[in-house]
Design a protein around this motif. Structure first.
Motif, PDB file in Angstrom:
ATOM      1  N   ALA A  27       0.836  -1.205   0.000  1.00 50.71           N
ATOM      2  CA  ALA A  27       0.000   0.000   0.000  1.00 50.71           C
ATOM      3  C   ALA A  27       0.871   1.255   0.000  1.00 50.71           C
ATOM      4  CB  ALA A  27      -0.933  -0.012   1.208  1.00 50.71           C
ATOM      5  N   ARG A  31       0.966   4.069  -2.993  1.00 51.01           N
ATOM      6  CA  ARG A  31       0.815   5.515  -2.756  1.00 51.01           C
ATOM      7  C   ARG A  31       1.992   6.281  -3.365  1.00 51.01           C
ATOM      8  NH1 ARG A  31      -1.703   8.660   1.291  1.00 51.01           N
ATOM      9  NH2 ARG A  31      -2.705   6.757   2.017  1.00 51.01           N
ATOM     10  N   VAL A  57      -5.392   2.785  -4.239  1.00 49.48           N
ATOM     11  CA  VAL A  57      -5.192   4.169  -3.794  1.00 49.48           C
ATOM     12  C   VAL A  57      -5.862   5.062  -4.830  1.00 49.48           C
ATOM     13  CG1 VAL A  57      -3.062   3.760  -2.499  1.00 49.48           C
ATOM     14  CG2 VAL A  57      -2.933   4.354  -4.933  1.00 49.48           C
ATOM     15  N   GLU A  68      -6.687   5.388   0.613  1.00 52.91           N
ATOM     16  CA  GLU A  68      -6.362   3.988   0.323  1.00 52.91           C
ATOM     17  C   GLU A  68      -7.457   3.103   0.881  1.00 52.91           C
ATOM     18  OE1 GLU A  68      -2.609   3.137   2.240  1.00 52.91           O
ATOM     19  OE2 GLU A  68      -3.538   2.969   4.207  1.00 52.91           O
ATOM     20  N   ARG A 109      -5.958   0.603   7.047  1.00 54.67           N
ATOM     21  CA  ARG A 109      -4.707  -0.150   7.258  1.00 54.67           C
ATOM     22  C   ARG A 109      -4.623  -0.832   8.630  1.00 54.67           C
ATOM     23  NH1 ARG A 109       0.522   1.903   6.347  1.00 54.67           N
ATOM     24  NH2 ARG A 109      -0.263   2.300   4.284  1.00 54.67           N
TER      25      ARG A 109
END
Ligand SMILES: [Zn+2]
Length: 138
Positions: A27, A31, A57, A68, A109
């Motif tokens: 992730a 990004r 994202v 995200e 997350r």
């Protein structure tokens, strides 16, 4: 870390596997790769950097930040329109039916679940990236 964009349509046509806490680095890379390509790109899915996990994202036009999502699913969609979309993985633009308002279930997350509505440009980007997670190329 910025990663290379994958253009292998056979790889990109696979349905993504569920993302887990082990995928946080992916992730972060996603990004970084979006920000590095922000002149021509407003969203990415993890398979576009070679990781077949359900992570996206996207540029959020309302909040002016990169959002995200892990394991996103569209629960509801309203107000269809014809959109024209490009994709960093495909050297073409395509006409596609999108929806101006969507409700998405996803995990953050910390893998806490959220349900949130999105509209217009942000909704369109999210729909494109969720298509990638389902192996759908537009
Ligand atoms: Zn794309």
């Amino acid at each position: 870390m910025k990663r290379e964009i994958i253009k292998d349509t056979a790889f990109l046509s696979q349905v993504a596997e569920p993302a887990t806490k082990k995928d946080l680095k992916t992730a972060d890379d996603l990004r970084d790769t979006l920000i590095a390509n922000s002149d021509r790109c407003v969203g990415l899915a993890a398979n576009m950097i070679g990781v077949n996990k359900a992570i996206i994202v996207y540029y959020d036009y309302d909040l002016n930040l990169v959002g995200e999502m892990f394991n996103p699913v569209i629960l509801n969609k309203k107000s269809p329109f014809q959109g024209k979309e490009g994709c960093l993985s495909l050297d073409r633009t395509t006409e596609v039916t999108r929806y101006r308002r969507i409700i998405v279930q996803y995990e953050d997350r910390n893998f806490e679940e959220h349900v949130h509505s999105f509209h217009d440009n942000t909704a369109q980007v999210i729909q494109h990236e969720i298509d990638h997670c389902n192996g759908i190329l537009v």
